[in-house]
Design an enzyme around this catalytic site. Sequence first.
Site, PDB file in Angstrom:
ATOM      1  N   PRO A   1       0.822  -1.210   0.000  1.00 37.81           N
ATOM      2  CA  PRO A   1       0.000   0.000   0.000  1.00 37.81           C
ATOM      3  C   PRO A   1       0.858   1.262   0.000  1.00 37.81           C
ATOM      4  CG  PRO A   1      -0.796  -1.571   1.631  1.00 37.81           C
ATOM      5  CD  PRO A   1       0.517  -2.091   1.136  1.00 37.81           C
ATOM      6  N   GLU A   2       0.436   2.254  -0.784  1.00 36.61           N
ATOM      7  CA  GLU A   2       1.138   3.531  -0.774  1.00 36.61           C
ATOM      8  C   GLU A   2       0.621   4.372   0.386  1.00 36.61           C
ATOM      9  OE1 GLU A   2       2.217   5.342  -4.374  1.00 36.61           O
ATOM     10  OE2 GLU A   2       2.064   3.512  -5.554  1.00 36.61           O
TER      11      GLU A   2
ATOM     12  N   LYS B   1       4.322   5.039   5.271  1.00 38.37           N
ATOM     13  CA  LYS B   1       3.636   3.752   5.237  1.00 38.37           C
ATOM     14  C   LYS B   1       3.512   3.125   6.628  1.00 38.37           C
ATOM     15  CE  LYS B   1       5.215   3.023   0.494  1.00 38.37           C
ATOM     16  NZ  LYS B   1       5.860   2.129  -0.481  1.00 38.37           N
TER      17      LYS B   1
ATOM     18  N   ARG C   1      12.886  -2.819  -8.433  1.00 38.25           N
ATOM     19  CA  ARG C   1      11.477  -2.517  -8.651  1.00 38.25           C
ATOM     20  C   ARG C   1      11.265  -2.138 -10.107  1.00 38.25           C
ATOM     21  NH1 ARG C   1       8.459  -1.231  -4.121  1.00 38.25           N
ATOM     22  NH2 ARG C   1       6.704  -1.425  -5.568  1.00 38.25           N
TER      23      ARG C   1
END
Length: 265
Positions: A2-3, A52, A254
Site C-alpha cells: 500500500p502507498e 507507510k 522494482r
Amino acid sequence: MPEGHTVHRLARRHQRLFRGHAVHVSSPQGRFAESAQLVDGQVFAGADAWGKHLVHRYRNGLMVHVHLGLYGRFDEQSQPMDPPVGAVRMRLESETVGVDLRGPTACEIYSPAQLEALVARLGPDPLRVDADPEKAWAAVGRSARPIGALMMDQKVMAGVGNVYRAEVLFRARINPFRSGTKITREEFDEIWADLVMLMPIGVRRNAIHVIRDEDDHGAPSYRTGRPRTYVYRRAGEPCRICGTEIAIAELEARKVYWCPQCQAV
C-alpha cells in the site's frame, strides 16, 4: 505494498471508529498476544500515519505500530464480529465495530521514544502538514542515485510508492533514471507540489487519480478496478500524450515505467 495515501486513510478511519472508546485488543493468531494485553481495555486516543507506518495511540501512553508490508490488510466488521478466520495478528474491537489485521510486516508495541526514532529516520511525508520538503531536497540534490530510486526511498520521501513515483515523474516529464544531482530545484519543487496535490485525492477517494482533464480521453485502466495511469503498468502500450510505446525496466529491484519520448534523458 500500500502507498502512503492508503495508510493515511486507514488512520483517519480508525480514528473515527475507535477514538475515545475503551477497546478490546487480542491476537487470535497468538503472535501479538502478550503485547495485546498491554493495551487491552485501554481507551483508544487516536491514530496517525507517517508514510507507510500506522500508529494507534492509547491513553496509557503506549502505542501499536503497524507496517502492512506487501501482504498486510485490515478487514472491518460490525458487531457481533464473526469468529476469526486465518492468521489474524490483531483484533481491535469497540462495542459497535471491529477490525482484523492480517499479514503485516510489523505489529508491535511502541513507546514515544521509539516513535520519535522512527520519524527521525523517515523523509518528509507529502500528506502531513508538518512535512519539511527541504529535508527531501537536501537528500535528492546531493545524490547520484536516479530520481526514480530516491522517490521510493522512505528515508528521502515517506509514503511515495511505485504508482505515484511513475506518474508524478511522467507529469513532470522527468526520466526516472536521471540522477538526483541533475534535478533542478524548480523540478524538485514541481515533483513535491504534485505529490502534495495528488496524494490527498487518493486519501479522500480511496483511489489514485493522476490523469489531467485535458489528457482524459476515456482510455481504460491497465486492469479492471485499478487506477487509470499515464505509464504505470502500461508497458508496450502507446503513450497517452505522444503515442510512443511505454518502456519498462528494473530500478533497484522494482519495475519502473516511463515514456522514452515525453521523458527523454
